[in-house]
Design a protein around this motif. Structure first.
Motif, PDB file in Angstrom:
ATOM      1  N   GLY A  62       0.781  -1.224   0.000  1.00  0.00           N
ATOM      2  CA  GLY A  62       0.000   0.000   0.000  1.00  0.00           C
ATOM      3  C   GLY A  62       0.811   1.271   0.000  1.00  0.00           C
ATOM      4  O   GLY A  62       0.269   2.358  -0.221  1.00  0.00           O
ATOM      5  N   ILE A  63       2.111   1.150   0.249  1.00  0.00           N
ATOM      6  CA  ILE A  63       3.008   2.311   0.275  1.00  0.00           C
ATOM      7  C   ILE A  63       3.616   2.547  -1.107  1.00  0.00           C
ATOM      8  O   ILE A  63       3.815   3.683  -1.529  1.00  0.00           O
ATOM      9  CB  ILE A  63       4.111   2.112   1.326  1.00  0.00           C
ATOM     10  CG1 ILE A  63       3.518   2.194   2.743  1.00  0.00           C
ATOM     11  CG2 ILE A  63       5.235   3.105   1.156  1.00  0.00           C
ATOM     12  CD1 ILE A  63       3.362   3.594   3.277  1.00  0.00           C
ATOM     13  N   PHE A  64       3.952   1.450  -1.788  1.00  0.00           N
ATOM     14  CA  PHE A  64       4.399   1.511  -3.174  1.00  0.00           C
ATOM     15  C   PHE A  64       3.274   0.932  -4.032  1.00  0.00           C
ATOM     16  O   PHE A  64       3.051  -0.275  -4.039  1.00  0.00           O
ATOM     17  CB  PHE A  64       5.695   0.725  -3.372  1.00  0.00           C
ATOM     18  CG  PHE A  64       6.888   1.341  -2.692  1.00  0.00           C
ATOM     19  CD1 PHE A  64       7.538   2.428  -3.252  1.00  0.00           C
ATOM     20  CD2 PHE A  64       7.355   0.845  -1.485  1.00  0.00           C
ATOM     21  CE1 PHE A  64       8.626   3.005  -2.624  1.00  0.00           C
ATOM     22  CE2 PHE A  64       8.453   1.410  -0.850  1.00  0.00           C
ATOM     23  CZ  PHE A  64       9.087   2.509  -1.416  1.00  0.00           C
ATOM     24  N   GLY A  65       2.553   1.791  -4.734  1.00  0.00           N
ATOM     25  CA  GLY A  65       1.357   1.378  -5.443  1.00  0.00           C
ATOM     26  C   GLY A  65       1.647   0.444  -6.597  1.00  0.00           C
ATOM     27  O   GLY A  65       2.616   0.620  -7.343  1.00  0.00           O
ATOM     28  N   ASP A  66       0.778  -0.548  -6.756  1.00  0.00           N
ATOM     29  CA  ASP A  66       0.919  -1.521  -7.834  1.00  0.00           C
ATOM     30  C   ASP A  66       0.641  -0.874  -9.188  1.00  0.00           C
ATOM     31  O   ASP A  66      -0.312  -0.103  -9.343  1.00  0.00           O
ATOM     32  CB  ASP A  66      -0.062  -2.677  -7.596  1.00  0.00           C
ATOM     33  CG  ASP A  66       0.074  -3.773  -8.626  1.00  0.00           C
ATOM     34  OD1 ASP A  66       1.133  -4.408  -8.668  1.00  0.00           O
ATOM     35  OD2 ASP A  66      -0.895  -3.992  -9.390  1.00  0.00           O
ATOM     36  N   SER A  67       1.486  -1.191 -10.178  1.00  0.00           N
ATOM     37  CA  SER A  67       1.327  -0.725 -11.563  1.00  0.00           C
ATOM     38  C   SER A  67       1.430   0.792 -11.694  1.00  0.00           C
ATOM     39  O   SER A  67       0.933   1.372 -12.658  1.00  0.00           O
ATOM     40  CB  SER A  67      -0.014  -1.191 -12.152  1.00  0.00           C
ATOM     41  OG  SER A  67      -0.106  -2.599 -12.123  1.00  0.00           O
ATOM     42  N   LEU A  68       2.063   1.449 -10.742  1.00  0.00           N
ATOM     43  CA  LEU A  68       2.219   2.892 -10.774  1.00  0.00           C
ATOM     44  C   LEU A  68       3.700   3.254 -10.685  1.00  0.00           C
ATOM     45  O   LEU A  68       4.522   2.462 -10.221  1.00  0.00           O
ATOM     46  CB  LEU A  68       1.471   3.543  -9.607  1.00  0.00           C
ATOM     47  CG  LEU A  68      -0.044   3.396  -9.594  1.00  0.00           C
ATOM     48  CD1 LEU A  68      -0.608   3.941  -8.284  1.00  0.00           C
ATOM     49  CD2 LEU A  68      -0.668   4.124 -10.765  1.00  0.00           C
ATOM     50  N   PHE A  70       5.916   7.116 -10.098  1.00  0.00           N
ATOM     51  CA  PHE A  70       6.073   8.112  -9.037  1.00  0.00           C
ATOM     52  C   PHE A  70       4.771   8.367  -8.291  1.00  0.00           C
ATOM     53  O   PHE A  70       4.760   8.580  -7.076  1.00  0.00           O
ATOM     54  CB  PHE A  70       6.606   9.427  -9.629  1.00  0.00           C
ATOM     55  CG  PHE A  70       6.627  10.560  -8.645  1.00  0.00           C
ATOM     56  CD1 PHE A  70       7.626  10.642  -7.684  1.00  0.00           C
ATOM     57  CD2 PHE A  70       5.630  11.531  -8.653  1.00  0.00           C
ATOM     58  CE1 PHE A  70       7.634  11.673  -6.751  1.00  0.00           C
ATOM     59  CE2 PHE A  70       5.629  12.563  -7.728  1.00  0.00           C
ATOM     60  CZ  PHE A  70       6.639  12.640  -6.780  1.00  0.00           C
ATOM     61  N   GLU A  71       3.662   8.332  -9.003  1.00  0.00           N
ATOM     62  CA  GLU A  71       2.373   8.661  -8.383  1.00  0.00           C
ATOM     63  C   GLU A  71       2.033   7.719  -7.228  1.00  0.00           C
ATOM     64  O   GLU A  71       1.323   8.111  -6.296  1.00  0.00           O
ATOM     65  CB  GLU A  71       1.257   8.609  -9.437  1.00  0.00           C
ATOM     66  CG  GLU A  71       1.356   9.696 -10.505  1.00  0.00           C
ATOM     67  CD  GLU A  71       2.391   9.398 -11.573  1.00  0.00           C
ATOM     68  OE1 GLU A  71       2.658  10.284 -12.398  1.00  0.00           O
ATOM     69  OE2 GLU A  71       2.936   8.264 -11.590  1.00  0.00           O
ATOM     70  N   GLY A  72       2.515   6.506  -7.301  1.00  0.00           N
ATOM     71  CA  GLY A  72       2.211   5.555  -6.240  1.00  0.00           C
ATOM     72  C   GLY A  72       3.377   5.263  -5.317  1.00  0.00           C
ATOM     73  O   GLY A  72       3.255   4.424  -4.424  1.00  0.00           O
ATOM     74  N   ALA A  73       4.492   5.959  -5.517  1.00  0.00           N
ATOM     75  CA  ALA A  73       5.698   5.704  -4.720  1.00  0.00           C
ATOM     76  C   ALA A  73       5.714   6.623  -3.512  1.00  0.00           C
ATOM     77  O   ALA A  73       6.217   7.753  -3.576  1.00  0.00           O
ATOM     78  CB  ALA A  73       6.943   5.900  -5.569  1.00  0.00           C
ATOM     79  N   ASP A  74       5.166   6.157  -2.407  1.00  0.00           N
ATOM     80  CA  ASP A  74       5.078   6.961  -1.194  1.00  0.00           C
ATOM     81  C   ASP A  74       5.906   6.383  -0.046  1.00  0.00           C
ATOM     82  O   ASP A  74       5.640   6.680   1.122  1.00  0.00           O
ATOM     83  CB  ASP A  74       3.614   7.095  -0.771  1.00  0.00           C
ATOM     84  CG  ASP A  74       2.839   8.028  -1.679  1.00  0.00           C
ATOM     85  OD1 ASP A  74       3.287   9.174  -1.867  1.00  0.00           O
ATOM     86  OD2 ASP A  74       1.804   7.610  -2.221  1.00  0.00           O
ATOM     87  N   GLY A  75       6.923   5.583  -0.377  1.00  0.00           N
ATOM     88  CA  GLY A  75       7.665   4.892   0.668  1.00  0.00           C
ATOM     89  C   GLY A  75       8.918   5.572   1.151  1.00  0.00           C
ATOM     90  O   GLY A  75       9.415   5.234   2.225  1.00  0.00           O
ATOM     91  N   ASN A  76       9.455   6.520   0.381  1.00  0.00           N
ATOM     92  CA  ASN A  76      10.722   7.148   0.771  1.00  0.00           C
ATOM     93  C   ASN A  76      10.645   8.656   0.580  1.00  0.00           C
ATOM     94  O   ASN A  76      10.488   9.136  -0.541  1.00  0.00           O
ATOM     95  CB  ASN A  76      11.879   6.597  -0.067  1.00  0.00           C
ATOM     96  CG  ASN A  76      12.249   5.182   0.303  1.00  0.00           C
ATOM     97  OD1 ASN A  76      12.566   4.899   1.456  1.00  0.00           O
ATOM     98  ND2 ASN A  76      12.206   4.283  -0.661  1.00  0.00           N
TER      99      ASN A  76
END
Length: 385
Positions: A62-68, A70-76
């Motif tokens: 849920g932190i690194f979005g699947d099939s996304l 930058f838009e789904g990269a919320d881990g770092n």
């Protein structure tokens, strides 16, 4: 709800060949042999095996979005190497389809949170994999503070020409932050004892987040692959008397005795990966088995999305193939993972009073041809009919 004619594998007790399990208000109300089954609405499982829901003790679901991208990269949050005030709860997207894949694979609980770009990355949370709002899915938030040693912080901040660009720099940043948190906590304590003589220090979100770590109330999860990085984590843990866990521990097998003597548990994995960087040069599927044989408490993780979350049992299967006792491997993705994660009072075994997170399978879940037939989270069916 009463599930009947199941082969029960409680993990914390011997298996029951033909048994029942009763659920009330989302909790396990009773379990035992069929001859002791109470009256009530029954669901016949027809001999399926019933296990506690699997627990992934370290991932980024849920932190690194699947099939996304930058838009789904919320881990770092790669704008500074010390970010303990970041909260996984503010980054997890419960509508990421990998939550559904987790449930389909029998994974009902995860510890998820920031990645390893920063020396101190932020707060992990323990979540159920069913739900639409993280506040309702949370078992514990925060459940741990993420620290990272080794190549990742070096690589990220070398490009910025900023500390840390060495292992020494990473350790120094961590020590400095922990020491400041100790001082901040002491000032707050003096203020509570004597508000007139000791003013309350200015609020600092970073230090506030670290206070429960230095006070031993919140676990410190140290990302470390190489043996020397593991030793550095143990050294810092001793210095600050931290409640520690080693995450990954790829070269743990090289210093298994040292880790065992420290009493610090290890969350091993991911297993299904190549040696993609120098600190993974000694990656082996034997790691979990060799650590367990040395007396280290071990869990097995996917590090999703490094390994897809639904393949958590496959990671345990590979550990068995490499020499780990099958019961120990099952425990490493159920009760052992829950114990290391500090959530064993809620999940990890088929125990009266625990959450009714259940997995019905048509065979041994560590066998590759086994299929997960039904899954319940908090007593609610989330897979199957």
């Amino acid at each position: 709800m009463i599930l009947t004619h199941a082969r029960l594998f409680p993990v914390d007790a011997p298996p029951i060949g033909d048994g029942f399990l009763a659920v009330a208000d989302g909790k396990i109300a009773a379990l035992g042999r069929m001859e002791d089954c109470p009256e009530g609405e029954r669901t016949d499982l027809g001999g399926l095996r019933l296990y506690p829901g699997f627990v992934d003790a370290h991932c980024h679901l849920g932190i690194f979005g699947d099939s996304l991208g930058f838009e789904g990269a919320d881990g770092n949050e790669m704008t500074g190497p010390v970010t303990p005030h970041l909260r996984a709860m503010d980054g997890v997207n419960p509508f990421d389809r990998c939550f559904q894949e987790a449930r389909e694979g029998g994974v009902t609980t995860v510890l998820t949170g920031p990645g390893s770009a920063n020396a101190i990355g932020g707060q992990f949370a323990a979540l159920k994999t069913a739900g639409v709002c993280v506040d309702e899915m949370a078992i514990a938030a925060p459940v741990a503070m993420k620290f990272a040693l080794g190549e990742n912080p070096k690589r990220v901040y070398k490009g910025r020409n900023e500390t840390p660009i060495t292992r020494m720099g990473t350790a120094a940043l961590i020590r400095t932050a922990l020491r400041r948190a100790q001082e901040y906590a002491a000032k707050c304590a003096r203020h509570r004892a004597d508000p007139e003589r000791h003013p309350l220090p200015d609020y600092d979100a970073r230090l506030e987040a670290l206070v429960p770590v230095v006070e031993g109330r919140l676990a410190a999860h140290f990302h470390a692959h190489r043996a020397d990085d593991i030793a550095t984590a143990l050294r810092i843990g001793r210095e600050f008397q931290l409640k520690m866990v080693i995450v990954h521990g790829t070269e743990g097998h090289r210093i298994a005795g040292l880790i065992a003597r420290s009493g610090v548990p290890v969350i091993t994995g991911p297993t299904l990966s190549d040696r993609s960087k120098p600190e993974l040069a000694h990656l082996t599927t034997e790691n979990a088995a060799r650590l367990a044989a040395a007396g280290v408490q071990v869990a097995i993780c996917t590090d999703h999305p490094e390994n897809p979350i639904q393949y958590l049992p496959l990671g345990a299967s590979l550990a068995v193939r490499a020499g780990m006792d099958p019961e120990a491997a099952l425990r490493a993705i159920t009760l052992g993972a829950a114990e290391i994660g500090g959530i064993a009072h809620r999940v990890g075994s088929l125990t009266v009073g625990k959450d009714a997170d259940l997995v019905a399978a048509d065979g041994d879940p560590l066998a590759v041809d086994t299929r997960i037939r039904m899954v319940w989270v908090d007593g609610v069916l989330v897979k199957g009919t």
